[in-house]
Write a protein that holds these residues in place. Structure first.
Motif, PDB file in Angstrom:
ATOM      1  N   ASP A  78       4.389  -1.721   8.561  1.00  0.00           N
ATOM      2  CA  ASP A  78       4.444  -0.269   8.141  1.00  0.00           C
ATOM      3  C   ASP A  78       5.627   0.353   7.326  1.00  0.00           C
ATOM      4  O   ASP A  78       6.740  -0.195   7.814  1.00  0.00           O
ATOM      5  N   VAL A  79       5.478   0.922   6.417  1.00  0.00           N
ATOM      6  CA  VAL A  79       6.528   1.337   5.779  1.00  0.00           C
ATOM      7  C   VAL A  79       6.552   2.997   6.184  1.00  0.00           C
ATOM      8  O   VAL A  79       5.677   3.639   6.273  1.00  0.00           O
ATOM      9  N   PHE A  80       7.536   3.492   6.644  1.00  0.00           N
ATOM     10  CA  PHE A  80       8.145   4.846   7.004  1.00  0.00           C
ATOM     11  C   PHE A  80       8.727   5.642   6.022  1.00  0.00           C
ATOM     12  O   PHE A  80       9.540   5.083   5.258  1.00  0.00           O
ATOM     13  N   SER A  81       8.503   6.977   5.902  1.00  0.00           N
ATOM     14  CA  SER A  81       9.410   7.762   5.110  1.00  0.00           C
ATOM     15  C   SER A  81      10.278   8.556   5.628  1.00  0.00           C
ATOM     16  O   SER A  81      10.086   8.876   6.540  1.00  0.00           O
ATOM     17  N   PRO A  82      11.408   8.335   5.043  1.00  0.00           N
ATOM     18  CA  PRO A  82      12.684   8.968   5.634  1.00  0.00           C
ATOM     19  C   PRO A  82      12.654  10.418   5.618  1.00  0.00           C
ATOM     20  O   PRO A  82      13.410  11.218   6.372  1.00  0.00           O
ATOM     21  N   VAL A  83      11.908  11.036   4.459  1.00  0.00           N
ATOM     22  CA  VAL A  83      11.944  12.302   4.304  1.00  0.00           C
ATOM     23  C   VAL A  83      10.575  13.098   4.411  1.00  0.00           C
ATOM     24  O   VAL A  83       9.627  12.425   3.977  1.00  0.00           O
ATOM     25  N   THR A  84      10.326  14.521   4.255  1.00  0.00           N
ATOM     26  CA  THR A  84       9.246  15.041   4.366  1.00  0.00           C
ATOM     27  C   THR A  84       9.070  15.633   2.822  1.00  0.00           C
ATOM     28  O   THR A  84      10.146  15.848   2.348  1.00  0.00           O
ATOM     29  N   GLY A  85       7.837  15.512   2.291  1.00  0.00           N
ATOM     30  CA  GLY A  85       7.607  16.124   0.911  1.00  0.00           C
ATOM     31  C   GLY A  85       6.258  15.482   0.140  1.00  0.00           C
ATOM     32  O   GLY A  85       5.643  14.752   0.777  1.00  0.00           O
ATOM     33  N   GLU A  86       6.058  16.065  -1.063  1.00  0.00           N
ATOM     34  CA  GLU A  86       4.859  15.703  -1.632  1.00  0.00           C
ATOM     35  C   GLU A  86       5.205  14.427  -2.424  1.00  0.00           C
ATOM     36  O   GLU A  86       6.076  14.553  -3.242  1.00  0.00           O
ATOM     37  N   VAL A  87       4.404  13.472  -2.292  1.00  0.00           N
ATOM     38  CA  VAL A  87       4.374  12.495  -3.319  1.00  0.00           C
ATOM     39  C   VAL A  87       4.111  12.814  -4.969  1.00  0.00           C
ATOM     40  O   VAL A  87       3.215  13.532  -5.088  1.00  0.00           O
ATOM     41  N   ILE A  88       5.046  12.657  -5.657  1.00  0.00           N
ATOM     42  CA  ILE A  88       5.125  12.978  -7.077  1.00  0.00           C
ATOM     43  C   ILE A  88       5.112  11.706  -7.994  1.00  0.00           C
ATOM     44  O   ILE A  88       4.637  11.860  -9.322  1.00  0.00           O
ATOM     45  N   GLU A  89       5.096  10.582  -7.182  1.00  0.00           N
ATOM     46  CA  GLU A  89       5.293   9.243  -8.139  1.00  0.00           C
ATOM     47  C   GLU A  89       5.163   8.094  -7.340  1.00  0.00           C
ATOM     48  O   GLU A  89       5.674   8.126  -6.192  1.00  0.00           O
ATOM     49  N   ARG A  90       4.392   7.240  -7.931  1.00  0.00           N
ATOM     50  CA  ARG A  90       4.175   5.817  -7.022  1.00  0.00           C
ATOM     51  C   ARG A  90       4.654   4.825  -7.925  1.00  0.00           C
ATOM     52  O   ARG A  90       4.365   5.102  -9.073  1.00  0.00           O
ATOM     53  N   GLU A 106       1.039  -1.137   0.074  1.00  0.00           N
ATOM     54  CA  GLU A 106      -0.002   0.048   0.177  1.00  0.00           C
ATOM     55  C   GLU A 106       0.866   1.356   0.002  1.00  0.00           C
ATOM     56  O   GLU A 106       1.753   1.486   0.900  1.00  0.00           O
ATOM     57  N   LEU A 107       0.934   2.171  -0.887  1.00  0.00           N
ATOM     58  CA  LEU A 107       1.685   3.228  -1.012  1.00  0.00           C
ATOM     59  C   LEU A 107       0.783   4.499  -1.005  1.00  0.00           C
ATOM     60  O   LEU A 107      -0.609   4.510  -0.829  1.00  0.00           O
ATOM     61  N   PRO A 108       1.394   5.591  -0.536  1.00  0.00           N
ATOM     62  CA  PRO A 108       0.729   6.968  -0.331  1.00  0.00           C
ATOM     63  C   PRO A 108       0.182   7.585  -1.504  1.00  0.00           C
ATOM     64  O   PRO A 108       0.636   7.148  -2.687  1.00  0.00           O
ATOM     65  N   ASP A 109      -0.909   8.182  -1.460  1.00  0.00           N
ATOM     66  CA  ASP A 109      -1.437   8.963  -2.729  1.00  0.00           C
ATOM     67  C   ASP A 109      -0.726   9.824  -3.373  1.00  0.00           C
ATOM     68  O   ASP A 109       0.024  10.602  -2.584  1.00  0.00           O
ATOM     69  N   LEU A 110      -0.694  10.062  -4.843  1.00  0.00           N
ATOM     70  CA  LEU A 110      -0.259  11.173  -5.291  1.00  0.00           C
ATOM     71  C   LEU A 110      -0.530  12.368  -4.770  1.00  0.00           C
ATOM     72  O   LEU A 110      -1.738  12.687  -4.534  1.00  0.00           O
ATOM     73  N   GLU A 147      14.059  -2.061  -9.125  1.00  0.00           N
ATOM     74  CA  GLU A 147      12.588  -1.967  -9.354  1.00  0.00           C
ATOM     75  C   GLU A 147      11.738  -2.028  -8.507  1.00  0.00           C
ATOM     76  O   GLU A 147      10.605  -1.840  -8.520  1.00  0.00           O
ATOM     77  N   GLY A 148      11.957  -2.493  -7.137  1.00  0.00           N
ATOM     78  CA  GLY A 148      11.270  -2.456  -6.148  1.00  0.00           C
ATOM     79  C   GLY A 148      11.092  -1.440  -5.213  1.00  0.00           C
ATOM     80  O   GLY A 148      10.577  -1.124  -4.105  1.00  0.00           O
ATOM     81  N   TRP A 149      11.406  -0.130  -5.637  1.00  0.00           N
ATOM     82  CA  TRP A 149      11.159   1.077  -5.069  1.00  0.00           C
ATOM     83  C   TRP A 149       9.746   1.605  -4.872  1.00  0.00           C
ATOM     84  O   TRP A 149       8.799   0.787  -5.516  1.00  0.00           O
ATOM     85  N   LEU A 150       9.467   2.334  -3.855  1.00  0.00           N
ATOM     86  CA  LEU A 150       8.147   2.362  -3.372  1.00  0.00           C
ATOM     87  C   LEU A 150       7.353   3.686  -4.022  1.00  0.00           C
ATOM     88  O   LEU A 150       6.529   3.784  -4.614  1.00  0.00           O
ATOM     89  N   PHE A 151       8.054   4.984  -3.701  1.00  0.00           N
ATOM     90  CA  PHE A 151       7.326   6.165  -4.329  1.00  0.00           C
ATOM     91  C   PHE A 151       8.666   7.334  -4.318  1.00  0.00           C
ATOM     92  O   PHE A 151       9.686   7.339  -3.720  1.00  0.00           O
ATOM     93  N   ARG A 152       8.154   8.451  -5.016  1.00  0.00           N
ATOM     94  CA  ARG A 152       9.211   9.540  -5.140  1.00  0.00           C
ATOM     95  C   ARG A 152       8.415  10.640  -4.620  1.00  0.00           C
ATOM     96  O   ARG A 152       7.198  10.992  -4.588  1.00  0.00           O
ATOM     97  N   VAL A 153       9.125  11.419  -3.607  1.00  0.00           N
ATOM     98  CA  VAL A 153       8.758  12.742  -3.453  1.00  0.00           C
ATOM     99  C   VAL A 153       9.673  13.880  -3.722  1.00  0.00           C
ATOM    100  O   VAL A 153      10.636  13.698  -4.038  1.00  0.00           O
TER     101      VAL A 153
END
Length: 130
Positions: free
Chosen positions: A69-81, A44-48, A99-105
């Motif tokens: 749970d998956v935690f984000s190391p950094v603060t920011g806006e999710v720009i890609e899942r 389950e990934l965060p919403d764009l 290829e197993g990355w989760l999301f980009r911020v």
């Protein structure tokens, strides 16, 4: 021994971040984390457009034996899942740093990276848990 790439920063909950020159950050789970989880069957990934906060829950990875749970190391806006994980969650096991990355911020504050673990500190953290 788990792989611990030298070009990443880490947090104690076993997530990594790779920052690009354009200020975007890619987030994933470490090799150690995927080994502990076992065969991942759902992610389950965060919403764009959502804002994730450093050190806070941003998603969930479920395996045949547990959910984590998956935690984000950094603060920011999710720009890609990584939408491919919906159909192929096993990519998280097969290639956690590729290829197993989760999301980009889009990073809110690059200074936040200073508080993250360097690879050698993360390696020591992992060895303490083994």
């Amino acid at each position: 021994m788990s792989q611990i790439p030298a070009d990443l920063k880490y947090i104690e909950t076993h997530q990594w971040v790779r920052v690009s020159e354009d200020g975007t950050a890619t987030v994933g789970v470490t090799d150690f984390a995927q080994e502990q989880l076992g065969d991942v069957v759902f992610v389950e990934l965060p919403d764009l457009g959502a804002t994730v906060n450093g050190g806070e829950e941003a998603g969930v990875a479920e395996s045949v034996k547990s959910a984590s749970d998956v935690f984000s190391p950094v603060t920011g806006e999710v720009i890609e899942r990584n939408e491919s994980l919906e159909d192929e969650p096993e990519k998280l096991n097969d290639d956690p740093y590729g290829e197993g990355w989760l999301f980009r911020v889009k990073l809110e504050d690059e200074g936040e990276l200073e508080g993250l673990m360097e690879p050698d500190a993360y390696a020591e953290h992992v060895s303490d848990q083994s």
